[in-house]
Design a protein around this motif. Structure first.
Motif, PDB file in Angstrom:
ATOM      1  N   ALA A 476       0.809  -1.217   0.000  1.00 50.12           N
ATOM      2  CA  ALA A 476       0.000   0.000   0.000  1.00 50.12           C
ATOM      3  C   ALA A 476       0.839   1.261   0.000  1.00 50.12           C
ATOM      4  CB  ALA A 476      -0.931   0.004   1.208  1.00 50.12           C
ATOM      5  N   GLU A 477       2.081   1.185   0.515  1.00 46.81           N
ATOM      6  CA  GLU A 477       2.937   2.363   0.591  1.00 46.81           C
ATOM      7  C   GLU A 477       4.177   2.264  -0.294  1.00 46.81           C
ATOM      8  OE1 GLU A 477       3.049   4.215   4.687  1.00 46.81           O
ATOM      9  OE2 GLU A 477       2.481   2.154   5.200  1.00 46.81           O
ATOM     10  N   THR A 478       4.266   1.174  -1.049  1.00 45.79           N
ATOM     11  CA  THR A 478       5.388   0.959  -1.972  1.00 45.79           C
ATOM     12  C   THR A 478       6.715   1.197  -1.260  1.00 45.79           C
ATOM     13  OG1 THR A 478       3.940   1.838  -3.705  1.00 45.79           O
ATOM     14  CG2 THR A 478       6.214   1.383  -4.320  1.00 45.79           C
ATOM     15  N   ALA A 479       6.944   0.398  -0.223  1.00 44.86           N
ATOM     16  CA  ALA A 479       8.151   0.555   0.584  1.00 44.86           C
ATOM     17  C   ALA A 479       8.601  -0.813   1.087  1.00 44.86           C
ATOM     18  CB  ALA A 479       7.885   1.482   1.768  1.00 44.86           C
ATOM     19  N   GLY A 486      11.601  -2.048  12.501  1.00 50.28           N
ATOM     20  CA  GLY A 486      10.789  -1.002  11.901  1.00 50.28           C
ATOM     21  C   GLY A 486      11.471  -0.085  10.915  1.00 50.28           C
ATOM     22  N   SER A 487      12.720  -0.360  10.519  1.00 46.06           N
ATOM     23  CA  SER A 487      13.354   0.476   9.491  1.00 46.06           C
ATOM     24  C   SER A 487      12.565   0.364   8.192  1.00 46.06           C
ATOM     25  CB  SER A 487      14.796   0.037   9.250  1.00 46.06           C
ATOM     26  OG  SER A 487      15.591   0.239  10.395  1.00 46.06           O
ATOM     27  N   SER A 494      16.847   3.702  -0.504  1.00 41.14           N
ATOM     28  CA  SER A 494      17.109   4.852   0.364  1.00 41.14           C
ATOM     29  C   SER A 494      16.394   4.692   1.698  1.00 41.14           C
ATOM     30  CB  SER A 494      16.657   6.143  -0.314  1.00 41.14           C
ATOM     31  OG  SER A 494      15.271   6.087  -0.616  1.00 41.14           O
ATOM     32  N   VAL A 495      16.994   5.215   2.763  1.00 39.75           N
ATOM     33  CA  VAL A 495      16.398   5.115   4.100  1.00 39.75           C
ATOM     34  C   VAL A 495      15.225   6.082   4.204  1.00 39.75           C
ATOM     35  CG1 VAL A 495      16.772   5.372   6.573  1.00 39.75           C
ATOM     36  CG2 VAL A 495      18.606   4.450   5.129  1.00 39.75           C
ATOM     37  N   VAL A 496      14.059   5.554   4.500  1.00 40.91           N
ATOM     38  CA  VAL A 496      12.866   6.365   4.735  1.00 40.91           C
ATOM     39  C   VAL A 496      12.683   6.601   6.220  1.00 40.91           C
ATOM     40  CG1 VAL A 496      10.342   6.439   4.496  1.00 40.91           C
ATOM     41  CG2 VAL A 496      11.756   5.553   2.630  1.00 40.91           C
ATOM     42  N   GLN A 497      13.020   5.591   7.016  1.00 36.58           N
ATOM     43  CA  GLN A 497      12.827   5.674   8.461  1.00 36.58           C
ATOM     44  C   GLN A 497      13.809   4.748   9.146  1.00 36.58           C
ATOM     45  OE1 GLN A 497       8.756   5.640   9.408  1.00 36.58           O
ATOM     46  NE2 GLN A 497       9.009   5.557  11.595  1.00 36.58           N
ATOM     47  N   GLY A 498      14.436   5.231  10.241  1.00 42.22           N
ATOM     48  CA  GLY A 498      15.400   4.455  10.983  1.00 42.22           C
ATOM     49  C   GLY A 498      14.735   3.428  11.888  1.00 42.22           C
ATOM     50  N   PRO A 503      21.604   3.036   3.353  1.00 46.26           N
ATOM     51  CA  PRO A 503      20.647   2.487   2.383  1.00 46.26           C
ATOM     52  C   PRO A 503      20.898   1.011   2.102  1.00 46.26           C
ATOM     53  CG  PRO A 503      22.325   3.780   1.258  1.00 46.26           C
ATOM     54  CD  PRO A 503      22.553   3.982   2.722  1.00 46.26           C
ATOM     55  N   LEU A 504      19.882   0.354   1.566  1.00 46.16           N
ATOM     56  CA  LEU A 504      20.045  -1.011   1.071  1.00 46.16           C
ATOM     57  C   LEU A 504      20.938  -0.970  -0.183  1.00 46.16           C
ATOM     58  CD1 LEU A 504      16.346  -2.251   1.325  1.00 46.16           C
ATOM     59  CD2 LEU A 504      18.184  -2.626   2.988  1.00 46.16           C
TER      60      LEU A 504
END
Length: 512
Positions: A476-479, A486-487, A494-498, A503-504
């Motif tokens: 639903a959030e394409t992430a 919870g990362s 790219s890192v969206v949230q720690g 990054p991967l």
């Protein structure tokens, strides 16, 4: 199965959509200050502002844009009524701790009202009652116990059976004189005042290293450093693991939908029920004299997989309980809950005197973020608030926390081992449909692969750069999300949230 591309509403937070994008500079040279604050959400900004007002020189570092992460996607209830917290605190910590919890949280509500008035901030602050309710009679004992505990803690709390909701409830705790507001309007104004006072804000400046010397040194992704006497880590989930807080924090993600309703349909308060996988209701001023109904719920662990079905459940509930609503916005939010359900605010770990942390807000980041700013600023400037011991991160009670810690550890271990051997629902890159993602083995490596609507594959390593768990796709959030801590990552890695701060890695899957 529902398709996330057909879900109604603008895929954006209302708070983000109705405020300007910030443009503070990145750090381009080494600097030296009294205090460096890492994290530009409500806790970080409030801490930086309180310290600046106290005369300290402050630099705030934000990996992306300020008030655009968790705080930009909140529901913004400014309340001391945190579901069923008072009976839990009274039972686990004692009646005095419950009183201190209530006193500190109400002081945070009043601090927002005070500062908004003093700085003339138009943040749509409205004073309303708060409710925790149940629809089933089976939950009445918990509601009565909470009403009793909240009143005993000094709050204007009562048990009621009538609310402003357009459906009946079995019972509710009601606490007077709470609030709701526009968090970005408030915090962006606070940031403006911070810089006018000499504070410095650096965006697109990710902190990647911390040396706890005398003084401390924070290293950034760009290679520059900030030297400071004290450091505050306010990154939602701590980006440095030396305190081993990952064993004492449980991440949780929740969905939000918003719809315009007529002003006379406003339920007149902020509401939450622990039933039905959580439902939270509030409103905000909207255009043409209407109100914006904001509904939250369907919580789940990040990395749990597809979220589209849960979005649809929340949308259906909103339409059923508030007939005729048309979804205008939808977004998601995330928070972490501590193992004893009381936030961690104070010294980061036993070996430090100059590094502080604020985390584990349990979904109540508005009042607790403001509280954290006041508490940490007071401690850094040499005073000790009466409630600092309650929130001390160094507390550890095996009796209260052991069960939850064991469950968290077992869940992480299951993901760490099991996700490496568990087969994917697709066998190869070729099986991934447009608009979807999957973890696929390519030449022996687990790759997180997403196919966009044009057919192009975007592939990155499936191993989270925090502690190595295998990420899962949130349709639903394409992430990509880590189910352990919870990362969250974009499809480009790219890192969206720690807590991950790297990054991967990109993967070459040609011929895979």
């Amino acid at each position: 199965m529902a398709d996330h591309r057909t879900l109604p509403g603008t895929d954006e937070s209302y708070w983000m959509d109705t405020t300007p994008v910030t443009t503070y500079p990145s750090l381009t040279a080494d600097v030296e200050v009294d205090v460096v604050v890492i994290g530009g959400g409500i806790a970080g900004l409030c801490t930086a502002w309180e310290l600046t007002e106290a005369g300290r020189s402050v630099a705030l570092l934000e990996a992306d844009r300020i008030v655009a992460g968790v705080t930009g996607y909140t529901t913004a209830k400014l309340s001391v009524l945190h579901t069923l917290i008072y009976d839990k605190v009274r039972t686990s910590f004692g009646a005095e701790s419950a009183r201190l919890y209530a006193e500190s949280q109400q002081a945070a509500v009043e601090r927002v009202a005070e500062i908004a008035s003093r700085l003339n901030i138009d943040c749509e602050l409205e004073r309303v009652p708060a409710f925790t309710y149940v629809e089933s009679p089976d939950g009445l004992d918990r509601i009565r116990a909470e009403a009793d505990a909240a009143a005993a803690a000094g709050l204007p709390a009562s048990f009621v059976t009538e609310t402003g909701l357009p459906f009946p409830v079995a019972g509710a705790v009601r606490v007077e004189n709470q609030a709701q507001f526009h968090p970005r309007r408030y915090l962006l104004a606070l940031a403006d005042d911070l810089t006018r006072r000499g504070g410095r804000i650096f965006e697109r400046t990710r902190a990647t290293g911390l040396d706890e010397g005398h003084p401390c040194t924070v290293t950034t992704e760009g290679g520059h450093t900030v030297t400071a006497r004290q450091v505050v880590v306010a990154t939602h989930y701590p980006v440095f693991d030396r305190a081993l807080m990952f064993a004492r924090l449980e991440p949780r993600r929740e969905l939000v939908v918003a719809a315009a309703i007529a002003a006379d349909r406003d339920p007149g308060g902020v509401y939450l029920t622990p039933e039905q996988n959580t439902r939270s209701v509030r409103t905000a001023p909207y255009r043409d004299g209407q109100r914006l109904l904001i509904v939250t719920g369907e919580h789940f662990t990040p990395g749990a997989g597809e979220a589209t079905e849960q979005w649809q459940k929340l949308i259906d509930w909103t339409r059923e309980r508030f007939p005729g609503t048309q979804i205008a916005y939808r977004w998601a939010t995330q928070d972490n809950t501590s193992t004893d359900q009381v936030p961690f605010i104070g010294r980061f770990h036993p070996g430090t005197e100059n590094v502080y942390v604020a985390t584990g807000f349990g979904g109540w980041g508005m009042s607790t973020g403001v509280l954290a700013g006041r508490l940490l600023a007071a401690r850094i400037t040499g005073t000790e608030p009466p409630w600092s011991g309650l929130y001390d991160p160094l507390r550890l009670n095996p009796v209260r926390e052991a069960g939850t810690m064991l469950k968290l550890g077992a869940k992480v271990a299951a993901h760490f081992v099991g996700d490496r051997v568990r087969p994917s629902h697709v066998d190869s890159i070729d099986d991934i449909e447009p608009g979807t993602g999957a973890v696929v083995r390519v030449r022996g490596r687990q790759c997180a692969a997403y196919r966009d609507d044009t057919g192009q594959i975007h592939a990155v390593s499936a191993r989270c750069t925090h502690l190595g768990c295998i990420v899962q796709f949130n349709d639903a959030e394409t992430a990509w999300e880590c189910p352990c801590h919870g990362s969250r990552f974009g499809i480009d890695g790219s890192v969206v949230q720690g807590p991950a701060n790297r990054p991967l890695e990109m993967e070459d899957v040609a011929g895979g």
